[in-house]
Structures are given as structure tokens and as C-alpha cells.
Design a protein around this motif. Sequence first.
Motif, PDB file in Angstrom:
ATOM      1  N   SER A 177      39.536  29.903  21.974  1.00 27.36           N
ATOM      2  CA  SER A 177      39.317  31.121  22.129  1.00 27.36           C
ATOM      3  C   SER A 177      37.541  30.656  22.304  1.00 27.36           C
ATOM      4  CB  SER A 177      39.128  31.563  21.282  1.00 27.36           C
ATOM      5  OG  SER A 177      38.625  31.860  19.912  1.00 27.36           O
ATOM      6  N   ILE A 178      36.711  31.598  23.175  1.00 28.33           N
ATOM      7  CA  ILE A 178      36.121  31.961  23.045  1.00 28.33           C
ATOM      8  C   ILE A 178      34.585  33.146  22.866  1.00 28.33           C
ATOM      9  CG2 ILE A 178      33.795  31.985  24.854  1.00 28.33           C
ATOM     10  CD1 ILE A 178      35.253  29.748  26.127  1.00 28.33           C
ATOM     11  N   GLU A 179      33.553  32.958  21.960  1.00 26.25           N
ATOM     12  CA  GLU A 179      32.768  34.092  21.961  1.00 26.25           C
ATOM     13  C   GLU A 179      31.629  34.130  22.260  1.00 26.25           C
ATOM     14  OE1 GLU A 179      33.003  34.222  17.163  1.00 26.25           O
ATOM     15  OE2 GLU A 179      34.584  33.500  17.150  1.00 26.25           O
ATOM     16  N   ALA A 180      31.232  34.926  23.231  1.00 26.18           N
ATOM     17  CA  ALA A 180      29.966  35.175  23.920  1.00 26.18           C
ATOM     18  C   ALA A 180      29.118  36.543  22.434  1.00 26.18           C
ATOM     19  CB  ALA A 180      29.808  36.228  24.772  1.00 26.18           C
ATOM     20  N   SER A 181      27.563  35.846  22.779  1.00 27.08           N
ATOM     21  CA  SER A 181      26.923  36.880  22.618  1.00 27.08           C
ATOM     22  C   SER A 181      26.033  37.394  23.223  1.00 27.08           C
ATOM     23  CB  SER A 181      25.939  36.484  20.478  1.00 27.08           C
ATOM     24  OG  SER A 181      24.868  37.596  20.289  1.00 27.08           O
ATOM     25  N   ILE A 182      25.452  38.241  23.665  1.00 30.05           N
ATOM     26  CA  ILE A 182      24.855  38.207  25.284  1.00 30.05           C
ATOM     27  C   ILE A 182      23.951  39.646  24.538  1.00 30.05           C
ATOM     28  CG2 ILE A 182      24.920  39.646  27.511  1.00 30.05           C
ATOM     29  CD1 ILE A 182      28.136  38.660  27.040  1.00 30.05           C
ATOM     30  N   ALA A 183      22.764  39.407  24.501  1.00 37.48           N
ATOM     31  CA  ALA A 183      21.850  40.351  24.883  1.00 37.48           C
ATOM     32  C   ALA A 183      20.940  41.316  26.165  1.00 37.48           C
ATOM     33  CB  ALA A 183      20.304  39.371  23.447  1.00 37.48           C
ATOM     34  N   ASP A 184      20.399  41.913  25.407  1.00 35.09           N
ATOM     35  CA  ASP A 184      20.251  42.128  26.934  1.00 35.09           C
ATOM     36  C   ASP A 184      18.854  42.064  27.110  1.00 35.09           C
ATOM     37  OD1 ASP A 184      22.287  44.847  26.756  1.00 35.09           O
ATOM     38  OD2 ASP A 184      20.810  46.215  25.703  1.00 35.09           O
ATOM     39  N   SER A 185      18.327  41.094  26.470  1.00 36.09           N
ATOM     40  CA  SER A 185      17.027  40.132  27.207  1.00 36.09           C
ATOM     41  C   SER A 185      17.308  39.545  28.502  1.00 36.09           C
ATOM     42  CB  SER A 185      16.440  40.029  25.582  1.00 36.09           C
ATOM     43  OG  SER A 185      17.362  38.721  25.485  1.00 36.09           O
ATOM     44  N   GLY A 186      18.785  39.201  27.761  1.00 41.20           N
ATOM     45  CA  GLY A 186      19.348  37.732  28.345  1.00 41.20           C
ATOM     46  C   GLY A 186      19.722  37.008  28.249  1.00 41.20           C
ATOM     47  N   GLU A 187      19.408  36.835  26.370  1.00 36.69           N
ATOM     48  CA  GLU A 187      20.479  35.455  25.562  1.00 36.69           C
ATOM     49  C   GLU A 187      21.525  35.777  26.037  1.00 36.69           C
ATOM     50  OE1 GLU A 187      18.062  33.578  21.882  1.00 36.69           O
ATOM     51  OE2 GLU A 187      19.140  35.392  21.604  1.00 36.69           O
ATOM     52  N   ILE A 188      21.497  34.505  25.820  1.00 38.71           N
ATOM     53  CA  ILE A 188      23.324  33.846  25.661  1.00 38.71           C
ATOM     54  C   ILE A 188      23.766  33.483  25.003  1.00 38.71           C
ATOM     55  CG2 ILE A 188      25.561  33.899  27.211  1.00 38.71           C
ATOM     56  CD1 ILE A 188      23.473  36.465  28.398  1.00 38.71           C
ATOM     57  N   ILE A 189      24.470  33.047  24.152  1.00 39.88           N
ATOM     58  CA  ILE A 189      24.993  32.337  23.240  1.00 39.88           C
ATOM     59  C   ILE A 189      26.294  32.003  23.160  1.00 39.88           C
ATOM     60  CG2 ILE A 189      25.240  31.871  20.816  1.00 39.88           C
ATOM     61  CD1 ILE A 189      23.005  34.030  19.936  1.00 39.88           C
ATOM     62  N   ILE A 190      27.154  31.339  23.617  1.00 40.55           N
ATOM     63  CA  ILE A 190      28.674  30.688  24.127  1.00 40.55           C
ATOM     64  C   ILE A 190      29.207  29.990  22.484  1.00 40.55           C
ATOM     65  CG2 ILE A 190      30.086  29.260  25.321  1.00 40.55           C
ATOM     66  CD1 ILE A 190      28.814  32.197  26.027  1.00 40.55           C
ATOM     67  N   LYS A 191      30.060  30.090  21.797  1.00 45.01           N
ATOM     68  CA  LYS A 191      30.260  29.795  20.955  1.00 45.01           C
ATOM     69  C   LYS A 191      32.232  29.422  20.910  1.00 45.01           C
ATOM     70  CE  LYS A 191      32.402  29.330  15.731  1.00 45.01           C
ATOM     71  NZ  LYS A 191      32.128  30.876  14.342  1.00 45.01           N
ATOM     72  N   VAL A 192      32.234  27.886  21.038  1.00 45.42           N
ATOM     73  CA  VAL A 192      33.375  27.572  21.496  1.00 45.42           C
ATOM     74  C   VAL A 192      34.883  27.238  20.065  1.00 45.42           C
ATOM     75  CG1 VAL A 192      34.887  26.040  22.585  1.00 45.42           C
ATOM     76  CG2 VAL A 192      32.613  26.815  23.198  1.00 45.42           C
ATOM     77  N   ASN A 193      35.780  27.558  20.071  1.00 44.10           N
ATOM     78  CA  ASN A 193      35.967  27.361  19.448  1.00 44.10           C
ATOM     79  C   ASN A 193      37.660  26.527  19.473  1.00 44.10           C
ATOM     80  OD1 ASN A 193      35.475  29.215  17.131  1.00 44.10           O
ATOM     81  ND2 ASN A 193      36.459  31.258  18.505  1.00 44.10           N
ATOM     82  N   TYR A 194      37.555  25.123  19.482  1.00 42.37           N
ATOM     83  CA  TYR A 194      38.545  24.113  20.096  1.00 42.37           C
ATOM     84  C   TYR A 194      39.482  23.999  19.126  1.00 42.37           C
ATOM     85  CZ  TYR A 194      34.782  22.530  22.471  1.00 42.37           C
ATOM     86  OH  TYR A 194      33.532  22.984  23.159  1.00 42.37           O
ATOM     87  N   LEU A 195      40.669  24.005  20.702  1.00 42.82           N
ATOM     88  CA  LEU A 195      42.328  24.142  20.135  1.00 42.82           C
ATOM     89  C   LEU A 195      42.769  22.860  18.751  1.00 42.82           C
ATOM     90  CD1 LEU A 195      44.990  25.298  20.577  1.00 42.82           C
ATOM     91  CD2 LEU A 195      45.213  24.121  22.381  1.00 42.82           C
ATOM     92  N   TYR A 196      42.572  22.179  19.327  1.00 41.24           N
ATOM     93  CA  TYR A 196      43.125  20.877  18.610  1.00 41.24           C
ATOM     94  C   TYR A 196      41.750  20.106  17.385  1.00 41.24           C
ATOM     95  CZ  TYR A 196      46.453  19.483  21.572  1.00 41.24           C
ATOM     96  OH  TYR A 196      47.148  19.071  22.671  1.00 41.24           O
ATOM     97  N   THR A 197      42.434  20.221  15.602  1.00 37.33           N
ATOM     98  CA  THR A 197      41.319  19.415  15.254  1.00 37.33           C
ATOM     99  C   THR A 197      41.268  17.876  14.752  1.00 37.33           C
ATOM    100  OG1 THR A 197      43.572  19.034  13.269  1.00 37.33           O
ATOM    101  CG2 THR A 197      42.936  21.054  13.106  1.00 37.33           C
ATOM    102  N   SER A 198      41.115  17.749  14.732  1.00 38.41           N
ATOM    103  CA  SER A 198      39.720  16.485  14.151  1.00 38.41           C
ATOM    104  C   SER A 198      40.427  15.732  14.414  1.00 38.41           C
ATOM    105  CB  SER A 198      38.607  16.514  13.600  1.00 38.41           C
ATOM    106  OG  SER A 198      39.047  16.442  12.458  1.00 38.41           O
ATOM    107  N   GLU A 199      41.125  16.035  12.562  1.00 34.59           N
ATOM    108  CA  GLU A 199      42.564  15.458  12.201  1.00 34.59           C
ATOM    109  C   GLU A 199      44.189  15.064  13.532  1.00 34.59           C
ATOM    110  OE1 GLU A 199      40.308  16.755   9.206  1.00 34.59           O
ATOM    111  OE2 GLU A 199      41.678  17.660  10.972  1.00 34.59           O
TER     112      GLU A 199
END
Length: 316
Positions: A124-146
Motif C-alpha cells: 500500500s501507499i499512503e500520501a499526506s498532501i498539504a494545501d501548501s504543496g508539500e507531499i509526503i509519500i509513505k510506502v509499505n512494502y510487500l515483502y518482509t526483510s526475513e
Amino acid sequence: MKKIIVPFICLIFILITLLNIDIFTDKIIFFLNKSNTTKVEIKNQYYKESDYIFVKNTNNFTPYGILDILNIMYTIINSGTNNFTFYCPKEYADCVNDIKDLTKDKSLLTHLNNFVHPFNSFSSIEASIADSGEIIIKVNYLYTSEDIVLIENKVKELISSLITSDLTDDYEKIKVIHDYIINNTKYDVDNNDNLKSYLAYGPLFNNVATCNGYTDLMAIFLTLMGYDNYKVATTENGNNNYEGHIWNAVKINDEWFHLDLTWDDPVSSDGKDYLYHKYFLINTEELITADSNITSNDHVFDKTIYGELKINNSKK
């Protein structure tokens, strides 16, 4: 008189500043941070240098159109970065809305995800988007490191044992891996999450896979063997009961071919195991021919997205 006017003007200025403090703060943060978004600082070992017709890696994280946003998103996911911040320029009036639309478009995000290494693909991908134009993208990856460590070690071990010195032809090398996976895997008709059949882990360790598991495992093999490749997803047809399909595309001698292990490992009514090569390293014309007697939408794909799979390519 001047002694009265000057303080009065200063007071007005202070009041205006206080009333607009959030705007000024946003602007200050914007310009201070904008200089830090010129590149992805960290690229993990699964980063792909390849550029494709649909998406390309970029060092420019100031978007001025949809294509720029797609390239930025691809580069972020492709790098294995968990969090990344960039900014919409004032010249791009629809930037914030376009990013909101993209991050809500699950179909487009799925297609975008297909171009990265499976270990860098997201759940999944989460996006925090401010009206000021700041875009913060958080990526939740599918595979665990193990799981990554286990899968990669096992794949490397299999390549060492299966790809012998007498195999010099690309066709034969890939065929050995194709046949190994199918001979050691059954399609998971129950789609059991506990068996991780939707990941490369399922066919490798539990001997079951859905089309995602077959495709991810083949992609990992192909990459470690030095072949440029990506995954191809069926175009959605609007039917909520239709789950779609996914398979591999691989580049050999500067041409791209289809490779579908799921359809080469059919679920049989008699319970027997079958190994086919009907969908093994075929071009798009051959794919259409192979499907001509089957009532299925599984291989209907968007050629504007997977542009390398052009109609007129031919097998070497």
C-alpha cells in the motif's frame, strides 16, 4: 506626527504577519526543504536502473505534469525508500489534485508497481498532501526483510544447481527455471494466505502459488540471471467479479516476450500435473493466437502502459 504614524504602521505590519503566520511558515518550510528533494539519497540493492516507455527514473522531484508525477512515484518505489517528501510548484496549479487522484487509483498504482523489483513492490501507499504543496509519500512494502533473505538465498542456490555450464542459450536457461517452478508448484485454488502463495515464498517453500506468486518468483530468477523484465497486469474490465491476471515480460536480444507460468501449469480436472510451453517466451502476436480458442480476458493488457510488448516484435 511622524512619531505616531511609524509605530502605527509597525503595529499594522505585526498584526498582518500574525494573521498570516501559517502561510509565511508554510512558505519558509517550502523553500528550506525544497533544496533537499533533488534526488533519492538511498537506493537499495533491488533498485532497477532500467527506464521504460511508461515510466522512467528521475532526479527531478519538482513535477510539472502527470508524467512527472508518475516518474517521481516510480523512482520512490523503485529505490526502496519508505518515506519521501517533495513539493508541488505554484506553476502547476492542478498538482495537488493530480497526486490525490493518482494515489486513489489502485489500478494505475498496480501497473506502476509492476515495473519495480518484486522485493521493492508495495502492499500500500499512503500520501499526506498539504494545501501548501508539500507531499509526503509513505510506502509499505510487500515483502518482509526475513522473507527476502530466505527467498534470495534459495533462488541463488537453485540458479547455481540448475543453470549448468552447458546451457549457453537464453531460451534454454529460462526454460530450465520455468520447468522447475511448474514441476514443483501447484496452483493454489484456495488462495491460502498462510501459505504465502501470492508471494514468491509460496511456490519456493510451500509448493503452491497464485499467479502473483508464480510471476514474482520468475521475476526474481530473471533479474538474478541478468535479464531485464517486468510484470504485466490484465486491463480491468469493470466487472467486480473479475480479479485480473499477472504474468512476466522479459527482454532477450533487445526484444520483449511474454512468459506466463500460471497458464503453463493448468489446474486439471483429472488431478494430473501438466507442464506446457504454450505461453513460454512468445511475442504479442503469438499470445493473441494462443488465446484465440479460449474465452478469457486474462491476457488483455494496456499497450500504452506495457509499450515494449509491441505487436510487431518477433522471436530471435
